[in-house]
Design a protein around this motif. Structure first.
Motif, PDB file in Angstrom:
ATOM      1  N   ALA A  45      49.687  20.649  34.699  1.00  0.00           N
ATOM      2  CA  ALA A  45      48.861  21.311  33.688  1.00  0.00           C
ATOM      3  C   ALA A  45      47.861  20.275  33.192  1.00  0.00           C
ATOM      4  N   GLU A  46      46.633  20.408  33.647  1.00  0.00           N
ATOM      5  CA  GLU A  46      45.620  19.378  33.395  1.00  0.00           C
ATOM      6  C   GLU A  46      44.250  20.035  33.464  1.00  0.00           C
ATOM      7  N   ASP A  47      43.461  19.866  32.395  1.00  0.00           N
ATOM      8  CA  ASP A  47      42.145  20.513  32.372  1.00  0.00           C
ATOM      9  C   ASP A  47      41.057  19.653  33.020  1.00  0.00           C
ATOM     10  N   GLU A  48      41.329  18.352  33.183  1.00  0.00           N
ATOM     11  CA  GLU A  48      40.329  17.534  33.856  1.00  0.00           C
ATOM     12  C   GLU A  48      40.493  17.680  35.355  1.00  0.00           C
TER      13      GLU A  48
ATOM     14  N   TRP B 101      48.787  16.339  27.493  1.00  0.00           N
ATOM     15  CA  TRP B 101      49.108  16.696  26.111  1.00  0.00           C
ATOM     16  C   TRP B 101      47.949  17.395  25.418  1.00  0.00           C
ATOM     17  N   MET B 102      46.715  17.069  25.827  1.00  0.00           N
ATOM     18  CA  MET B 102      45.534  17.682  25.213  1.00  0.00           C
ATOM     19  C   MET B 102      44.946  18.705  26.173  1.00  0.00           C
ATOM     20  N   LEU B 103      45.346  19.954  25.974  1.00  0.00           N
ATOM     21  CA  LEU B 103      44.916  21.025  26.863  1.00  0.00           C
ATOM     22  C   LEU B 103      44.209  22.111  26.077  1.00  0.00           C
TER      23      LEU B 103
ATOM     24  N   VAL C  49      50.748   7.048  30.398  1.00  0.00           N
ATOM     25  CA  VAL C  49      49.524   6.877  29.622  1.00  0.00           C
ATOM     26  C   VAL C  49      48.316   6.889  30.557  1.00  0.00           C
ATOM     27  N   LYS C  50      47.294   7.643  30.160  1.00  0.00           N
ATOM     28  CA  LYS C  50      46.034   7.682  30.917  1.00  0.00           C
ATOM     29  C   LYS C  50      45.184   6.464  30.570  1.00  0.00           C
ATOM     30  N   PRO C  51      44.427   5.901  31.473  1.00  0.00           N
ATOM     31  CA  PRO C  51      44.397   6.255  32.899  1.00  0.00           C
ATOM     32  C   PRO C  51      45.593   5.646  33.622  1.00  0.00           C
TER      33      PRO C  51
HETATM   34 CA    CA Z   1      43.007  17.081  28.621  1.00  0.00          CA
END
Ligand code: CA
Length: 229
Positions: free
Chosen positions: A11-14, A57-59, A107-109
């Motif tokens: 689940a990833e918007d990028e 986490w930020m979707l 943790v991204k990246p």
């Molecule tokens: Ca995101």
């Protein structure tokens, strides 16, 4: 769960990040789905329960925390292993994530290899039955960790589709797999594939396995499919 082939939902918007990760997980032998927002993630989970969820986490549409609450309240999804992706410096997110039951975080990246190592670790812990790393039958050895195949000790080079086909067949020796089932297990695509595509890949797999005049172990069952015996 598909026989021996874990299904992972990202689940990833990028989109770029999701594609890179999908590619790397598929190369590692997983089947992979991608949901671009929180709502679609829940829809896709309701449709086909993954073996593990990688959750940004930020979707859009629904935050990671609400997705987790939703999952942990569901009978089927209560124990679904989840790895959360957080931004650097978002320590609070991690704390909240663990409070609502994520299994691990990255943790991204991140490097895809680092995330894939976490995926293996979480799956081993949560689903020990998936941790079978070698399949062996009749002199054929398939090493899932190193993506290597050998027959009677001789190394065999396989493309990834043939590797996944062999993996499916070896997961249940003697069992006949229909072409549709093999498409589900060995091709991670939703595009319609013809039966002929399976036949062609089986032919390539046979050639690779039988090199040097070894006996054919793949059985064609007329109008049914294939098995390894
Ligand atoms: Ca995101």
């Amino acid at each position: 769960m598909a026989l021996g082939i874990p299904y992972i939902l990202i689940a990833e918007d990028e989109r770029g990040q999701a594609e890179v990760l999908k590619y790397n997980l598929e190369e590692d032998g997983f089947r992979v789905g991608v949901a671009p927002d929180g709502r679609q993630a829940l829809d896709m989970i309701a449709e086909a329960l993954p073996d593990l969820l990688i959750l940004d986490w930020m979707l859009p549409e629904m935050s990671g925390i609400n997705i987790m609450k939703n999952l942990r309240a569901g009978t089927d999804t209560k124990l679904l292993p989840v790895i959360m992706l957080t931004a650097r410096g978002e320590e609070d997110d991690r704390v909240r994530g663990f409070e609502v039951g994520v299994d691990d975080y990255v943790v991204k990246p991140y490097l895809p290899s680092e995330l894939i190592a976490r995926v293996h670790a979480v799956l081993r812990r949560a689903r020990p039955e998936l941790a079978e790393e070698k399949l062996e039958y009749g002199g054929i050895m398939l090493d899932l960790t190193r993506m290597r195949v050998s027959r009677d000790g001789d190394a065999i080079e396989l493309a990834s589709t043939e590797f996944r086909l062999l993996r499916a067949l070896l997961s249940r020796p003697g069992r006949v797999f229909s072409r549709n089932r093999l498409i589900d297990l060995a091709w991670s695509t939703t595009t319609f594939l013809e039966d002929r595509t399976v036949d062609v890949a089986i032919k390539r797999l046979r050639q690779a396995l039988n090199e040097g005049g070894k006996a054919d172990m793949i059985r064609t069952v007329r109008s049914e499919g294939y098995s390894i015996e």
